[in-house]
Write a protein that holds these residues in place. Structure first.
Motif, PDB file in Angstrom:
ATOM      1  N   ARG A   1       6.757   3.950 -11.103  1.00 36.32           N
ATOM      2  CA  ARG A   1       6.096   2.687 -10.775  1.00 36.32           C
ATOM      3  C   ARG A   1       5.356   2.128 -11.994  1.00 36.32           C
ATOM      4  O   ARG A   1       4.461   2.782 -12.547  1.00 36.32           O
ATOM      5  CB  ARG A   1       5.122   2.914  -9.614  1.00 36.32           C
ATOM      6  CG  ARG A   1       4.493   1.633  -9.069  1.00 36.32           C
ATOM      7  CD  ARG A   1       3.583   1.912  -7.878  1.00 36.32           C
ATOM      8  NE  ARG A   1       2.462   2.780  -8.244  1.00 36.32           N
ATOM      9  CZ  ARG A   1       2.322   4.038  -7.854  1.00 36.32           C
ATOM     10  NH1 ARG A   1       3.237   4.599  -7.055  1.00 36.32           N
ATOM     11  NH2 ARG A   1       1.279   4.764  -8.240  1.00 36.32           N
ATOM     12  N   VAL A   2       5.729   0.925 -12.398  1.00 34.61           N
ATOM     13  CA  VAL A   2       4.971   0.194 -13.413  1.00 34.61           C
ATOM     14  C   VAL A   2       3.817  -0.520 -12.730  1.00 34.61           C
ATOM     15  O   VAL A   2       2.680  -0.501 -13.190  1.00 34.61           O
ATOM     16  CB  VAL A   2       5.871  -0.809 -14.162  1.00 34.61           C
ATOM     17  CG1 VAL A   2       5.056  -1.631 -15.153  1.00 34.61           C
ATOM     18  CG2 VAL A   2       7.002  -0.081 -14.873  1.00 34.61           C
ATOM     19  N   ASP A   3       4.125  -1.162 -11.632  1.00 34.23           N
ATOM     20  CA  ASP A   3       3.136  -1.776 -10.749  1.00 34.23           C
ATOM     21  C   ASP A   3       3.805  -1.905  -9.393  1.00 34.23           C
ATOM     22  O   ASP A   3       4.981  -1.548  -9.230  1.00 34.23           O
ATOM     23  CB  ASP A   3       2.685  -3.131 -11.293  1.00 34.23           C
ATOM     24  CG  ASP A   3       1.271  -3.495 -10.841  1.00 34.23           C
ATOM     25  OD1 ASP A   3       0.917  -3.148  -9.690  1.00 34.23           O
ATOM     26  OD2 ASP A   3       0.528  -4.124 -11.614  1.00 34.23           O
ATOM     27  N   PHE A   4       3.068  -2.430  -8.412  1.00 33.06           N
ATOM     28  CA  PHE A   4       3.636  -2.459  -7.065  1.00 33.06           C
ATOM     29  C   PHE A   4       4.924  -3.276  -6.979  1.00 33.06           C
ATOM     30  O   PHE A   4       5.786  -3.009  -6.154  1.00 33.06           O
ATOM     31  CB  PHE A   4       2.602  -2.996  -6.059  1.00 33.06           C
ATOM     32  CG  PHE A   4       2.379  -4.484  -6.143  1.00 33.06           C
ATOM     33  CD1 PHE A   4       3.132  -5.360  -5.366  1.00 33.06           C
ATOM     34  CD2 PHE A   4       1.421  -5.013  -6.992  1.00 33.06           C
ATOM     35  CE1 PHE A   4       2.932  -6.732  -5.436  1.00 33.06           C
ATOM     36  CE2 PHE A   4       1.225  -6.379  -7.069  1.00 33.06           C
ATOM     37  CZ  PHE A   4       1.980  -7.248  -6.294  1.00 33.06           C
ATOM     38  N   TYR A   5       5.082  -4.267  -7.859  1.00 32.52           N
ATOM     39  CA  TYR A   5       6.263  -5.136  -7.788  1.00 32.52           C
ATOM     40  C   TYR A   5       7.417  -4.652  -8.653  1.00 32.52           C
ATOM     41  O   TYR A   5       8.538  -5.160  -8.549  1.00 32.52           O
ATOM     42  CB  TYR A   5       5.893  -6.570  -8.194  1.00 32.52           C
ATOM     43  CG  TYR A   5       5.462  -6.704  -9.638  1.00 32.52           C
ATOM     44  CD1 TYR A   5       6.400  -6.954 -10.634  1.00 32.52           C
ATOM     45  CD2 TYR A   5       4.135  -6.573 -10.006  1.00 32.52           C
ATOM     46  CE1 TYR A   5       6.014  -7.061 -11.965  1.00 32.52           C
ATOM     47  CE2 TYR A   5       3.731  -6.682 -11.330  1.00 32.52           C
ATOM     48  CZ  TYR A   5       4.686  -6.927 -12.300  1.00 32.52           C
ATOM     49  OH  TYR A   5       4.296  -7.038 -13.623  1.00 32.52           O
ATOM     50  N   LEU A   6       7.174  -3.704  -9.542  1.00 36.32           N
ATOM     51  CA  LEU A   6       8.222  -3.200 -10.433  1.00 36.32           C
ATOM     52  C   LEU A   6       8.243  -1.681 -10.365  1.00 36.32           C
ATOM     53  O   LEU A   6       7.355  -1.008 -10.893  1.00 36.32           O
ATOM     54  CB  LEU A   6       7.990  -3.661 -11.865  1.00 36.32           C
ATOM     55  CG  LEU A   6       8.936  -3.105 -12.930  1.00 36.32           C
ATOM     56  CD1 LEU A   6      10.397  -3.372 -12.564  1.00 36.32           C
ATOM     57  CD2 LEU A   6       8.616  -3.689 -14.306  1.00 36.32           C
TER      58      LEU A   6
ATOM     59  N   GLU B   1       0.831  -1.204   0.000  1.00 39.59           N
ATOM     60  CA  GLU B   1       0.000   0.000   0.000  1.00 39.59           C
ATOM     61  C   GLU B   1       0.866   1.255   0.000  1.00 39.59           C
ATOM     62  O   GLU B   1       0.565   2.239  -0.684  1.00 39.59           O
ATOM     63  CB  GLU B   1      -0.944  -0.010   1.215  1.00 39.59           C
ATOM     64  CG  GLU B   1      -1.975  -1.128   1.204  1.00 39.59           C
ATOM     65  CD  GLU B   1      -2.893  -1.066  -0.003  1.00 39.59           C
ATOM     66  OE1 GLU B   1      -3.121   0.043  -0.530  1.00 39.59           O
ATOM     67  OE2 GLU B   1      -3.369  -2.127  -0.440  1.00 39.59           O
ATOM     68  N   GLU B   2       1.962   1.220   0.761  1.00 38.73           N
ATOM     69  CA  GLU B   2       2.875   2.366   0.780  1.00 38.73           C
ATOM     70  C   GLU B   2       3.505   2.566  -0.593  1.00 38.73           C
ATOM     71  O   GLU B   2       3.671   3.701  -1.055  1.00 38.73           O
ATOM     72  CB  GLU B   2       3.951   2.146   1.842  1.00 38.73           C
ATOM     73  CG  GLU B   2       3.420   2.212   3.269  1.00 38.73           C
ATOM     74  CD  GLU B   2       4.468   1.808   4.289  1.00 38.73           C
ATOM     75  OE1 GLU B   2       5.532   1.281   3.874  1.00 38.73           O
ATOM     76  OE2 GLU B   2       4.236   2.014   5.499  1.00 38.73           O
ATOM     77  N   ARG B   3       3.833   1.476  -1.261  1.00 34.96           N
ATOM     78  CA  ARG B   3       4.412   1.568  -2.593  1.00 34.96           C
ATOM     79  C   ARG B   3       3.426   2.177  -3.578  1.00 34.96           C
ATOM     80  O   ARG B   3       3.779   3.036  -4.394  1.00 34.96           O
ATOM     81  CB  ARG B   3       4.838   0.163  -3.055  1.00 34.96           C
ATOM     82  CG  ARG B   3       5.312   0.043  -4.509  1.00 34.96           C
ATOM     83  CD  ARG B   3       6.580   0.816  -4.785  1.00 34.96           C
ATOM     84  NE  ARG B   3       7.653   0.455  -3.890  1.00 34.96           N
ATOM     85  CZ  ARG B   3       8.425  -0.642  -4.028  1.00 34.96           C
ATOM     86  NH1 ARG B   3       8.237  -1.451  -5.044  1.00 34.96           N
ATOM     87  NH2 ARG B   3       9.391  -0.881  -3.164  1.00 34.96           N
ATOM     88  N   LEU B   4       2.178   1.767  -3.507  1.00 39.25           N
ATOM     89  CA  LEU B   4       1.159   2.273  -4.424  1.00 39.25           C
ATOM     90  C   LEU B   4       0.881   3.762  -4.219  1.00 39.25           C
ATOM     91  O   LEU B   4       0.457   4.455  -5.141  1.00 39.25           O
ATOM     92  CB  LEU B   4      -0.132   1.469  -4.271  1.00 39.25           C
ATOM     93  CG  LEU B   4      -0.055   0.009  -4.748  1.00 39.25           C
ATOM     94  CD1 LEU B   4      -1.320  -0.744  -4.376  1.00 39.25           C
ATOM     95  CD2 LEU B   4       0.182  -0.062  -6.256  1.00 39.25           C
ATOM     96  N   ALA B   5       1.172   4.220  -3.000  1.00 36.60           N
ATOM     97  CA  ALA B   5       0.924   5.637  -2.695  1.00 36.60           C
ATOM     98  C   ALA B   5       2.164   6.509  -2.876  1.00 36.60           C
ATOM     99  O   ALA B   5       2.096   7.734  -2.717  1.00 36.60           O
ATOM    100  CB  ALA B   5       0.412   5.764  -1.265  1.00 36.60           C
ATOM    101  N   ASP B   6       3.278   5.903  -3.229  1.00 34.87           N
ATOM    102  CA  ASP B   6       4.543   6.637  -3.334  1.00 34.87           C
ATOM    103  C   ASP B   6       4.664   7.281  -4.719  1.00 34.87           C
ATOM    104  O   ASP B   6       4.765   6.587  -5.735  1.00 34.87           O
ATOM    105  CB  ASP B   6       5.704   5.667  -3.085  1.00 34.87           C
ATOM    106  CG  ASP B   6       7.048   6.382  -2.968  1.00 34.87           C
ATOM    107  OD1 ASP B   6       7.112   7.587  -3.279  1.00 34.87           O
ATOM    108  OD2 ASP B   6       8.028   5.723  -2.572  1.00 34.87           O
TER     109      ASP B   6
END
Length: 221
Positions: free
Chosen positions: A209-214, A199-204
């Motif tokens: 960001r390509v997606d949360f994992y990349l 969730e922190e990654r998605l909000a950064d």
């Protein structure tokens, strides 16, 4: 009777292994692996034979770019299954003919101990000449990356330096390197390991960001 031939074969070091210790004669005197400074990286590379054309171009490449390795806190260490006298004659011959001086230690591995210890002899390629191997050894004397080339294909010096710098950058910043990464390019940040981190990654908004994992970012400093 059971054939135990395979049991007598020394396992070549793998990525993450401690680099095998050895003592060897070189063009700069006797050395041991542990005698290298504890804060230095080592790039150890083998070549098939002295006074051969491809090897001369490769060793010249290492010599000409030695300063770039030094700037990356890295020592060079060559090897072939030749005598000290052959090494010295070759070094002098190349210097006289081209002006390039191989000013780094070259192991005279006549007994093939180091070559066998590091898996530099590939029987289906040659049992008496080392293939073109490159071992990247970090200051903790761990093997971090291995490259192998056959006798008839020269290495790429740009790639050797790029890989070395990638390893060091990854260690320093705890990041990974994408395809074709070179100094100055964005790096890959580690993927999240929990829902909270996701969730922190998605909000950064500070990363690409390509997606949360990349996701990628620029290094600062």
């Amino acid at each position: 009777m059971e054939d135990n031939t395979e049991n007598n074969i020394i396992q070549m070091p793998r990525i993450g292994d401690q680099a095998p210790e050895f003592t060897a004669k070189t063009t700069k005197g006797d050395i041991t692996l542990s005698s290298f400074a504890k804060d230095k990286w080592i790039v150890m590379f083998s070549h098939p034979a002295d006074f051969t054309p491809v090897c001369t171009t490769e060793m010249s490449g290492f010599a000409l770019r030695k300063g770039e390795f030094e700037a990356l806190n890295t020592e060079l260490l060559g090897l072939s299954i030749d005598s000290i006298h052959a090494h010295l004659g070759w070094v002098n011959n190349v210097r006289n003919n081209t002006g390039v001086y191989f000013d780094f230690p070259i192991i005279a591995d006549l007994d093939m101990k180091v070559s066998k210890l590091y898996g530099m002899l590939q029987p289906n390629e040659s049992e008496t000449a080392a293939v073109r191997a490159v071992f990247f050894i970090d200051p903790k004397k761990k093997v971090r990356l291995i490259m192998y080339y056959p006798l008839n294909v020269g290495r790429n010096m740009d790639e050797i330096l790029r890989a070395l710098e990638a390893l060091q950058t990854s260690d320093k910043y705890s990041v990974a390197m994408p395809l074709d990464w070179k100094k100055g390019d964005k790096v890959i940040v580690p993927p999240p390991k929990t829902l909270k981190e996701m969730e922190e990654r998605l909000a950064d908004d500070t990363i690409e960001r390509v997606d949360f994992y990349l996701a990628k970012k620029e290094l600062v400093g």
